[in-house]
Write a protein that holds these residues in place. Sequence first.
Motif, short mmCIF file in Angstrom:
data_model
loop_
_atom_site.label_atom_id
_atom_site.label_comp_id
_atom_site.label_asym_id
_atom_site.label_seq_id
_atom_site.Cartn_x
_atom_site.Cartn_y
_atom_site.Cartn_z
N GLN A 723 -32.70 65.39 5.89
CA GLN A 723 -32.93 65.72 5.13
C GLN A 723 -32.10 66.86 3.98
O GLN A 723 -33.00 66.83 2.85
N ARG A 724 -31.35 66.79 4.53
CA ARG A 724 -30.17 67.41 3.47
C ARG A 724 -29.79 67.36 2.16
O ARG A 724 -29.42 66.75 0.89
N GLN A 725 -29.74 65.00 2.83
CA GLN A 725 -29.46 64.57 1.53
C GLN A 725 -30.32 64.60 0.60
O GLN A 725 -30.23 64.09 -1.10
N LYS A 726 -31.85 64.55 1.39
CA LYS A 726 -32.80 63.63 0.42
C LYS A 726 -33.07 65.41 -0.57
O LYS A 726 -33.44 64.74 -1.73
N ILE A 727 -33.28 66.35 -0.09
CA ILE A 727 -33.20 67.05 -1.26
C ILE A 727 -31.93 67.39 -1.74
O ILE A 727 -32.53 67.67 -3.24
N SER A 728 -30.79 66.99 -1.66
CA SER A 728 -30.16 66.92 -2.71
C SER A 728 -30.01 66.40 -4.09
O SER A 728 -29.82 66.37 -5.06
N ALA A 729 -30.94 65.25 -3.36
CA ALA A 729 -30.93 64.48 -4.68
C ALA A 729 -32.37 64.65 -5.42
O ALA A 729 -33.14 63.58 -6.43
N SER A 730 -33.31 65.96 -5.04
CA SER A 730 -35.01 65.80 -5.51
C SER A 730 -34.38 66.77 -7.12
O SER A 730 -33.31 67.33 -6.61
N PRO A 731 -35.53 67.04 -7.83
CA PRO A 731 -35.76 67.31 -8.57
C PRO A 731 -35.52 69.03 -8.36
O PRO A 731 -34.90 69.89 -8.88
N PHE A 732 -35.52 69.30 -7.12
CA PHE A 732 -35.41 71.33 -5.85
C PHE A 732 -33.84 71.06 -6.86
O PHE A 732 -33.81 72.66 -6.59
N LEU A 733 -33.22 70.30 -6.36
CA LEU A 733 -31.76 71.08 -7.30
C LEU A 733 -30.99 70.43 -7.80
O LEU A 733 -30.06 70.30 -8.17
N ASP A 734 -31.85 70.18 -9.13
CA ASP A 734 -31.19 69.34 -10.17
C ASP A 734 -31.60 69.95 -10.94
O ASP A 734 -31.56 70.20 -12.23
#
Length: 772
Positions: A723-734
């Motif tokens: 999950q951490r890797q997934k949200i790291s690549a998401s707009p939420f962390l962009d």
Amino acid sequence: MSSPKVLLKQAQEALQKGGADKAEKFLKQALEADPAFGEARYELGGALIQLGRLDEAAVELEVVAVQAPDNLAVWLRLGDLRFSQTRLDKAIDCYRKVLALDPAIVSAHNNLGNALLTLGQEEAAAASYREAAKLAPERPEPWNNLGVALLGLEDFAGAAEAFGKAANLRPDFAAAWANLAAALGQMGRVQEAEATARRAVELAPQLPEAHNTLGNILAGCNKRLEARESYGRATALRPTYAEAHVNLGRLAMEEGDRQLAMRHYRHALSHRPDSAAAHDALGVALAAEGQTDEAIRHHEQAIARNPRLADAYVNLGNALTATARLYEARKAYRTAISLAPADVVAQQNHLMCLCYDETVDEESLYREHRRFGDYQEKRITPLPLPARPKALPSPLRLGFVSPDFRRHSVAYFLEPLLAGLDPARVRVFLYADVPNPDEVTERLKGHAHAWCDLQGLSDEQAARRVRQDNIDILIDLAGHTAGNRMGLFVLAPAPIQATWLGYPATTGLSRIGWRLTDAIADPEGKADELHTEKLVRLNGFLCYRPDEAAPEPAPPPALANGFITFGSFNALAKLSERDLGLMARLLKTVPQSRLLLKARPLADAGVKARLIERMTHHGIDPDRVELLGRTADSSGHLALYSRIDIALDPVHYNGTATTAEALWMGVPVVTLQGQRHAARVGASILTRAGLPHLIAKDEEAYVALAAQLASDLPALAIARQTQRQKISASPFLDAKAFAQDFTQAMEKIWEASAPSLPPQKTSRPSAPDAKA
């Protein structure tokens, strides 16, 4: 035996020499000989006062008053006696009898004012002092007392005038100079105030009140070290000086040392157990430590000692809100507002409480915010409109205003924006009201073109600074939360003003023209009608920067426990009856599952007991519940996510930072998409994070979704790993994409605010600006 008159003369001579006990004997002998000898009984009352036998003295004086109801002297002495006994109603009656007999008795007007002021009746007290000053304009004491009453009425200009007259009539009247300094400080004339307070100290270096007043002015200017020294001198001169100890405690609270603060407050109470201010301040410190029930008791004691102390009702409301006792909290805030209609903090805390309350509908919430905005905008005249360029400035000057430029939930969402902004298009000015800067503060400073510390500045001074900086768009990040600067925005120092991030509803101010959100948190339609601001919808209104102290995600605890643990680390005020009902259904649906809740007030045994009682009412077995208070640091807090398998988002008022941190720790967060912004933030975050499957549309889906997650341990284990890797690549962390979206929104706001202007750009030189 000598005659009664001779005995009276002997008694008077004894009294002049300080022999009150000998005088008592002579006077009693005189009264044995002549019980109707009123003059002897009057003097006996005076002798008994000197001997400290006040109740006996009152009996004698009341007998004289009955025998000679037109005797001014006896009514005046009896009034002073009753005042010393704090039997203020009786004292007031006595002084009024004096004035009915002779309205020109200055001391009766003055002392009547003292009694009325002690009862908190400032207006009536001021009227009495005015009469005294009118009758004896050459005497400084009535003018000084009038100033004290006017200070209580927040008529600071009138108070300053009265204190000035007292000080000019007697230039060595140090107390009047100290009081004048206090009034000037309240008027924002801080340089004059400090100079005046220092004059009071020079006149009377042994006067603790003068040092205390100087400390207050220095503290208001954010000169904490000097303020502490002044308060220290006051307490050294008078170790029992409760007010100075309370002020030392407040300094310690501002600096984050709650234990030291509580020691000062308890010291004050050891000498002045009746000090409402000390009880109230101790309550604030206890609440910050999670000792909420004890905090509430001290706020209630403050109110019992001073029922007109509006601050105590506000702080009581805060403590009640923290423990989810919202009905009682709203009542406390309403009382504070009735006592102090201009108290902005009371009004704003009431608004915040309404946001938590699931019984308040959207329309009512909007009306209350609109009422606040109307009231403030009628009271405060905005600055004249600033000149603005005829085309879109380049770079655009953005000002962000917040008390939370520190380790705070707001900073987790602000920092990625600041880091991603293009300095060729945007210049950042940070207006900080941060009492305790930390390492996050320093990082944020590094992203700013200019940093302005608002600590110690009035709203007017802050507004002048914003105007000086030629800000194009000024952005509020706090709404009505603690430490906000709504007063600055009411003055409208920037041509365009907006709000973002820190508050889940409208500000209610028409002078804040825009609010940044997104189409999930605030869908088009009804949401637009329930905001005084125009809504600007970004692709997503949040971008997250994870805490650098976060440990690696741990495996789901169910693998070792053999049962599922649901959890929530949100504020207790968000935990509504609807949430408890859903939790009960979920625990019933998932056999052997458990519930872990964490919130600061749950460190208090009484708070825990009440929450368990609420849960039991919903059918939740207390043996399946664990309740935790606050942890010492963020890493310890985040590590606790290793103890829950699935996080439950409160349905009425969603989490924001708590949702983001749970996701970062690999914990799935189940949210229910509601009808208003506060109930849709979870859906916005999960969509941006690429986890829309965790969004439920209704209560049945919420329970079913959480139960389905609980039934698939392998999937939970995979989520912890990925999950951490997934949200790291998401707009939420962009951060870069978010900053681009934000910048475009700012440019559109600027252009929409001047629709007749062509969308061309005007370049600005960068040389004149420097780091503040």
